[in-house]
Scaffold this motif. Sequence first.
Motif, short mmCIF file in Angstrom:
data_model
loop_
_atom_site.label_atom_id
_atom_site.label_comp_id
_atom_site.label_asym_id
_atom_site.label_seq_id
_atom_site.Cartn_x
_atom_site.Cartn_y
_atom_site.Cartn_z
N GLU A 5 0.84 -1.21 0.00
CA GLU A 5 0.00 0.00 0.00
C GLU A 5 0.87 1.26 0.00
OE1 GLU A 5 -3.58 -0.68 2.95
OE2 GLU A 5 -1.81 -1.85 3.49
N VAL A 6 0.41 2.25 -0.76
CA VAL A 6 1.13 3.51 -0.85
C VAL A 6 0.25 4.62 -0.25
CG1 VAL A 6 2.13 5.25 -2.39
CG2 VAL A 6 2.34 2.80 -2.93
N THR A 7 0.84 5.41 0.61
CA THR A 7 0.16 6.60 1.13
C THR A 7 0.95 7.81 0.66
OG1 THR A 7 -0.48 5.36 3.09
CG2 THR A 7 -0.66 7.76 3.21
N VAL A 8 0.27 8.72 -0.02
CA VAL A 8 0.94 9.96 -0.41
C VAL A 8 0.88 10.90 0.80
CG1 VAL A 8 0.95 11.92 -2.00
CG2 VAL A 8 0.34 9.63 -2.83
N LEU A 9 2.05 11.20 1.33
CA LEU A 9 2.11 12.02 2.56
C LEU A 9 2.14 13.50 2.25
CD1 LEU A 9 4.85 9.95 4.47
CD2 LEU A 9 2.37 9.87 4.84
N LYS A 10 2.91 13.86 1.25
CA LYS A 10 3.05 15.27 0.87
C LYS A 10 3.11 15.34 -0.64
CE LYS A 10 5.96 16.07 4.93
NZ LYS A 10 7.37 16.22 5.36
N SER A 11 2.57 16.41 -1.19
CA SER A 11 2.60 16.56 -2.64
C SER A 11 2.57 18.05 -2.96
CB SER A 11 1.39 15.83 -3.25
OG SER A 11 1.43 15.84 -4.65
N VAL A 12 3.61 18.50 -3.60
CA VAL A 12 3.78 19.93 -3.87
C VAL A 12 3.94 20.15 -5.36
CG1 VAL A 12 5.10 22.01 -3.32
CG2 VAL A 12 5.09 20.07 -1.71
N GLY A 13 3.09 20.99 -5.93
CA GLY A 13 3.26 21.38 -7.33
C GLY A 13 3.81 22.79 -7.39
N ALA A 14 4.89 22.99 -8.12
CA ALA A 14 5.46 24.33 -8.32
C ALA A 14 5.55 24.56 -9.82
CB ALA A 14 6.82 24.44 -7.67
N HIS A 15 4.88 25.60 -10.28
CA HIS A 15 4.79 25.82 -11.72
C HIS A 15 5.01 27.29 -12.04
CE1 HIS A 15 2.92 21.81 -12.33
NE2 HIS A 15 2.43 22.03 -11.12
N ASP A 16 5.77 27.53 -13.10
CA ASP A 16 5.88 28.88 -13.62
C ASP A 16 4.71 29.09 -14.57
OD1 ASP A 16 6.45 31.32 -14.73
OD2 ASP A 16 7.95 30.51 -16.12
N VAL A 17 3.71 29.84 -14.11
CA VAL A 17 2.52 30.07 -14.93
C VAL A 17 2.64 31.38 -15.72
CG1 VAL A 17 1.07 28.75 -13.36
CG2 VAL A 17 1.20 31.23 -13.10
#
Lengths: 294, 770
Positions: free
Chosen positions: B639-651
């Motif tokens: 089983e996988v738990t996503v603990l943290k997820s950060v998107g950084a984008h130059d818009v």
Amino acid sequence: MFAEFDLVMPGDLDEALDILAEAGGDGDAGILPLAGGTNLVVDLRARRIRADKLVGLGRIAALRGIERSNGRVTIGAGTTLSDILRDPGMVEAAPSLVDSARVFAGQMVRNTATVAGNVCCGSPAADTVPPLLSLDAEVTLAGKGGTRNVPLADFFLGYQEDERRPAELVTKIAWDAPKPKSANLFYKLARRKGDAITVVGVAVTVAVEAGKCTTARIALGAVAPVVKRAREAEALLEGEALTPELIEAAARQAAEDSSPIDDVRASADYRRHSVHALTRRLLSQAWAQVTEGG
Amino acid sequence: MTETESWANVNLRQVGRPLARTDAPGKAAGKTRYAGDYTMPNMLHAKVLRSPEASALLRRIDVSKARALPGVACVLTAADLPDRKASTDIPGQTGKKKLATDQQVLVKERVRYHGEPLALVAAETQAIAEQAAELIDFELEPLPGVYDPFKAMRPGAPVVTAPDNVVGEHKVRKGDIEKGFAEADEIIENTFRTQFIEHAFLEPEVGLAWIDENDVINIRVATQVIEHFRPIAEAVGVPHNKVRILGALVGGGFGGKEDVTVEIYLALLAQATGRPVRLAYTREDSMFGHGKRHPFVITHRTGFTKDGRITAVKVTITADSGAYVFLSPYVLLYATVAAPGPYRVDNVHVDAVAAATNNMFTSAFRGFGAAQACVAHEAQMDEAAKALGIDRMELRRRNFIRTGDKLVTGHPIESAVWADECMTKAWEALGERTPDAGPVKTGRGVATYQQSYGRITWLHDTSEAWVGVEVDGSVVVRSGVTDIGAGQVSALGQIAAELLGVGLDDVTIYNSDSAVTPLAGTTTATRGLYMTGNAVRLAAEAIRGRFLARAAREFGVEPGEVDLAESKAFVTDRPDKSMAFKALVALCASEGVHRSELVMFRAPFTGQIDPETGQGRVHPDYAYGAQAVEVAVDTETGEVTVLKSVGAHDVGQAINPDAVAGQIEGGAAMGQGYALSEELCYEEGRLTTPSFSEYLIPTAMDVPRYQSIILESRSGLGPFGAKGIGEPALTPVAPAIANAVADAIGVRVFDLPITPEKIVMALRRAEAAE
């Protein structure tokens, strides 16, 4: 869209049993009891099930309520999963059942689905059944001719087959509250955390006296045509102190006691592997709990 | 949680602010009417009967019992339709359009996929329509089918549609690949596989059609593309100006409402009955009702020097196009352009092919081929880093493309490339590493990407918008743009408000009506803001210019000294010299100053790329960014738990940072499903996962608190330097998760989705190998 059917909402149990018995004493496949409806309605909509008449059980006061007296816990057949979670005493009265209720479907389903309905839906992946088996629960069936009690361990006869006759209703489920020096745990393994159908469910009970395991229960979900106990694995543990080696042997035996299939959710191989891993983990946790400070 | 970092020094008053979107109050209060909420008196209800077989001959279809059922108004089969087809191949898509690949509206003889429509029913109620569909008697003779793109290309394979199963091919030949590999100290080769997935928008396909007193077929429909009135008109045999598409706010698109869905069926039934007809797909219908994401098999062979510089990349791509062409060649082209990732590579060789099969047809899906390419190139970078003994981010930094570098197609990138900045910030935002807990191992991963925004330049994309100011100073924007839930329309309002110095509340926007709003093109390809935002900007600027000139005259200054803000016109250095915007507008109105403007914005127009080398311009520009994630993997259960997820984008420039964050968070969730749980399974072409109990999108229980970091280089081609975020938000997520899982368990699962079972099996194989 639904096929057409009638819905009746009897006000008491006798009336409900009368309706169920309408077409001959043994009932009719076209007359079905409706509890929470979270399986039945889906099956009707998909036309997997046909019904001429649904007997809604929601107005029957006798099916409601949770009682605890003299160490016996009794829940009415109308008890929902949310009722289990809202009752503060349940954490002690049925720890594994609370564990299963927490991961049972999603909030909206928990608010209407009943424990008894889950038991009667015939799914080997029914999440409340391993916990209830691990608690040695007993089911009360009522029919026109009277009531009878059936141990849950004897209730399931085969895939989608159980002891309940078409004109009978489950009215309550009861079990003895866990002993003070015991642990009762459940784990649901699924492809995601919310609203998922179980790939493997394992419930265990371990009770201890004088450093030895007096009672061991291992109940396995979604790895056989019915939810079942791993009795040979349980037998390895009773009367023994649970060493890591013994736990490993019991976990391996539990995997052997299971007879899973390949389906869209997982392979039989993975299910057996997971029975082994989860049984080992839960037995270890349970043993640690019951021997802590003792 | 959102953090915005803008390094530009610009005084914006409406743009760049997290204003409540114009569509928010209606949605929050339940007042928004979606396409499915519209009804009409005397309306019929429709149902589509679909083939239960994937490859078969329709021997016989008898609708007499269905027609005889009381309450049935109409049953149509191929026999009732003229021999017209629905185009599935955009003209010019490959430069060699195969007419034979257009889709039959209803099966005439040959069934090519599970779910292909056999008949249409319209009845007084939905229940009668469904009952009638069940009364249709038909006989299918199963035919040998082909269900694997590799097998489809073998000699002797069953041909889905003549002349052959190859529906798209693209090549890149840049530099000297042999020399590049000869210079490599280390060559790394891996094969990655991605799966069929479903858009799973909240709102299944739905529409309502009626024919008005001018013989115009009006269709109110949930769509990303109101310009489909043209192929719809051609399919039903009326001039283009006799079909009108009215949109509504759309409950999610993601590319799944980019092709025609229910429109032609509705038009045919409305024509046949002369009555309004409504067709609403159930979730199960929707699984068969639109194209899916292409499964890809991608092999990367990459040469590196020992200090980690890429010397050569050879990529082969095979995509499953399913039973009809739709957008497969374009999806394949995007994958081809994106194949090496956001890295500078002088020697590139790409061979990409899409093959027809008797699986469900595949078409547009957020990320459009570049997402599949990213799954491969980012996994490859991590595998290379491991083999070379170089830090994963450092390896990327040594190879990132820079502004002015040439892409694989030879076209130089002109805007900012902030891949490194985004990657670094996303990684930093992960904070302290969560420790392992017994068998539960923590891992981290990062992925960067290059995703185009705007359509292919040889499609000569344009977008029109009209902006006008009423005599009381209120503002109207008219544009055909469809709003698929990302705030497309509200962003246009913010742009108009910015330039006219009013508030967003002062702007009313009319959109998505092919007859009365200027045509803005599709809400696809991360082009909405870039194209229509520019059209609105240009229109508003034109009016602003006229207003400033008039105000300058009033104030006795030059137009350049006047500004518009807070519903006032004023002299920039003398704020006491001001007049209400309303008064200025009234003055202009009384003097006949033109208070409206219709503008067409044109993207760069180019010819096609060289088909032998892939050299030339393909897209207007590209966006760059990164996702960083931390996962916990239970090594016993997988089983996988996503603990943290950060998107950084130059818009480029966020028009509304809250809307941008919404895209980043939504992309993070959708990408998580792509990585871990979502898969449409087909057995011999038959869908075995037709509902949300088998097809598993992430639930609220599965997702962490997503974090969004918005960077603004103001270097894009959109209004105020904007790039785009719709597709980019998704693209790096799945590979970042795949890399995090590999980091946690020390072995890689090469096939998406990374299910618990695949993790257990990969660990078992690794253990056996030791």
